[in-house]
Motif scaffolding. Structure first.
Motif, PDB file in Angstrom:
ATOM      1  N   UNK A 131       0.837  -1.211   0.000  1.00  0.00           N
ATOM      2  CA  UNK A 131       0.000   0.000   0.000  1.00  0.00           C
ATOM      3  C   UNK A 131       0.870   1.258   0.000  1.00  0.00           C
ATOM      4  N   UNK A 132       1.935   1.276   0.810  1.00  0.00           N
ATOM      5  CA  UNK A 132       2.752   2.500   0.945  1.00  0.00           C
ATOM      6  C   UNK A 132       4.222   2.149   1.098  1.00  0.00           C
ATOM      7  N   UNK A 133       5.080   2.902   0.433  1.00  0.00           N
ATOM      8  CA  UNK A 133       6.525   2.796   0.651  1.00  0.00           C
ATOM      9  C   UNK A 133       6.972   3.939   1.559  1.00  0.00           C
ATOM     10  N   UNK A 134       7.799   3.609   2.531  1.00  0.00           N
ATOM     11  CA  UNK A 134       8.315   4.625   3.456  1.00  0.00           C
ATOM     12  C   UNK A 134       9.827   4.519   3.549  1.00  0.00           C
ATOM     13  N   UNK A 135      10.502   5.669   3.674  1.00  0.00           N
ATOM     14  CA  UNK A 135      11.960   5.729   3.812  1.00  0.00           C
ATOM     15  C   UNK A 135      12.326   6.400   5.141  1.00  0.00           C
ATOM     16  N   UNK A 136      13.443   5.973   5.728  1.00  0.00           N
ATOM     17  CA  UNK A 136      13.918   6.687   6.929  1.00  0.00           C
ATOM     18  C   UNK A 136      15.067   7.616   6.581  1.00  0.00           C
ATOM     19  N   UNK A 137      15.432   7.690   5.290  1.00  0.00           N
ATOM     20  CA  UNK A 137      16.513   8.616   4.926  1.00  0.00           C
ATOM     21  C   UNK A 137      17.159   8.235   3.614  1.00  0.00           C
ATOM     22  N   UNK A 138      17.951   9.176   3.110  1.00  0.00           N
ATOM     23  CA  UNK A 138      18.544   8.970   1.770  1.00  0.00           C
ATOM     24  C   UNK A 138      19.873   8.242   1.873  1.00  0.00           C
ATOM     25  N   UNK A 139      19.804   6.978   2.221  1.00  0.00           N
ATOM     26  CA  UNK A 139      20.992   6.134   2.241  1.00  0.00           C
ATOM     27  C   UNK A 139      20.519   4.688   2.061  1.00  0.00           C
ATOM     28  N   UNK A 140      21.418   3.890   1.504  1.00  0.00           N
ATOM     29  CA  UNK A 140      21.049   2.493   1.258  1.00  0.00           C
ATOM     30  C   UNK A 140      21.589   1.636   2.404  1.00  0.00           C
ATOM     31  N   UNK A 141      20.749   0.822   2.958  1.00  0.00           N
ATOM     32  CA  UNK A 141      21.155  -0.056   4.068  1.00  0.00           C
ATOM     33  C   UNK A 141      21.204  -1.500   3.581  1.00  0.00           C
ATOM     34  N   UNK A 142      21.572  -2.408   4.488  1.00  0.00           N
ATOM     35  CA  UNK A 142      21.716  -3.812   4.090  1.00  0.00           C
ATOM     36  C   UNK A 142      20.378  -4.526   4.065  1.00  0.00           C
ATOM     37  N   UNK A 143      19.361  -3.854   4.586  1.00  0.00           N
ATOM     38  CA  UNK A 143      18.035  -4.473   4.587  1.00  0.00           C
ATOM     39  C   UNK A 143      17.026  -3.543   5.217  1.00  0.00           C
ATOM     40  N   UNK A 144      15.782  -3.954   5.197  1.00  0.00           N
ATOM     41  CA  UNK A 144      14.708  -3.110   5.728  1.00  0.00           C
ATOM     42  C   UNK A 144      14.428  -3.299   7.205  1.00  0.00           C
ATOM     43  N   UNK A 145      15.140  -4.206   7.875  1.00  0.00           N
ATOM     44  CA  UNK A 145      14.834  -4.475   9.291  1.00  0.00           C
ATOM     45  C   UNK A 145      15.113  -3.268  10.191  1.00  0.00           C
ATOM     46  N   UNK A 146      16.289  -2.656  10.039  1.00  0.00           N
ATOM     47  CA  UNK A 146      16.568  -1.499  10.904  1.00  0.00           C
ATOM     48  C   UNK A 146      15.598  -0.353  10.619  1.00  0.00           C
ATOM     49  N   UNK A 147      15.341  -0.016   9.329  1.00  0.00           N
ATOM     50  CA  UNK A 147      14.317   1.010   9.086  1.00  0.00           C
ATOM     51  C   UNK A 147      12.956   0.634   9.678  1.00  0.00           C
ATOM     52  N   UNK A 148      12.589  -0.636   9.601  1.00  0.00           N
ATOM     53  CA  UNK A 148      11.296  -1.072  10.159  1.00  0.00           C
ATOM     54  C   UNK A 148      11.273  -0.839  11.667  1.00  0.00           C
TER      55      UNK A 148
END
Ligand SMILES: c1cc(-c2cnc[nH]2)ccn1
Length: 249
Positions: A131-148
């Motif tokens: 439904x929605x994509x969300x970002x925590x910032x303009x950098x690429x991480x190794x996965x979505x777990x930390x942003x989650x």
């Protein structure tokens, strides 16, 4: 609040389910996290969860059938728990998370949060299932777990009852669109640097005004953009003008 998490590394989330404000919220039943791991939906001997990208190039994507298998079970879990969740995918292509966004997400009837790995997920899955994509910032991480976990921590603090009187959210400056004021605790002197006298005065009104002035001044100095979209009331305008005059002196 009910949150389903689709992740290849559910054990990472112990950082928020077993510690601190979010850990206590889980213990008290104010926050409920349920996990679905795409690896549990693998049917091959090696339990494969990644797949090669069409068009070649470096890296892999999350395998579609195992990801969608986990997502389908997460939806079923939400439904059986009586929720109609928004399905969120964490990616640098998403809407930037801020305090207002966290406040908004905390009002949803549950969430399913998809934490990607590798180079991400198939665009058709984004279009069909997210439904929605969300970002925590303009950098690429190794996965979505930390942003989650960042997102869940921020929205959990907005869930009624999660923060007790000893917590700070009501004072959190970001909560009212300003940077936080400086904070001090014992000892009164560190390397010759004293705590500002006003904080030792016991005069709560003077202390409130000092803290507001510091928040306004810091925001003016470090994040003027946050002031552009904000109307200051008479007191705030006066305090900020004082700060600016003192800063220029
Ligand atoms: C949200 C997700 C991500 C991310 C997910 N996978 C690699 N980076 C980065 C920033 N905000």
């Amino acid at each position: 609040m009910w949150i389903g998490v689709v992740s290849l590394f559910p054990e990472m989330f112990e950082a928020i389910t077993r510690h601190g404000v979010t850990g206590r919220a889980v213990e008290r039943g104010l926050l409920e996290l349920a996990f679905w791991n795409p690896r549990d939906y693998a049917t091959d001997r090696h339990r494969t969860v990644d797949d090669r990208p069409y068009g070649g190039g470096p890296g892999m994507l999350m395998k579609v059938d195992t990801l969608r298998g986990a997502l389908a079970e997460a939806r079923a879990g939400a439904e059986s728990a009586g929720h109609r969740p928004s399905v969120i995918y964490l990616s640098p292509q998403g809407r930037r998370l801020d305090q207002a966004g966290a406040r908004e997400l905390a009002t949803r009837d549950g969430l399913i949060v998809v934490a990607g790995r590798y180079e991400g997920i198939d665009e058709r899955v984004v279009e069909a299932d997210i439904d929605e994509e969300w970002s925590i910032g303009d950098y690429v991480l190794s996965g979505g777990e930390l942003p989650a976990m960042v997102m869940i921590d921020a929205l959990a603090r907005e869930v009624p009852g999660v923060l007790g009187h000893s917590d700070s959210a009501s004072e959190d400056s970001f909560a009212d669109g300003l940077l936080d004021c400086p904070h001090y605790t014992r000892p009164e002197v560190i390397d010759g640097h004293r705590v500002p006298d006003v904080l030792l005065s016991g005069n709560h009104e003077l202390i409130r005004r000092w803290r507001l002035k510091q928040s306004l001044g810091r925001t003016w100095l470090r994040r003027p953009d946050m002031l552009e979209s904000r109307t200051l009331d008479r007191e705030q305008r006066k305090l900020l003008d004082e700060f600016i005059d003192e800063h220029a002196a």
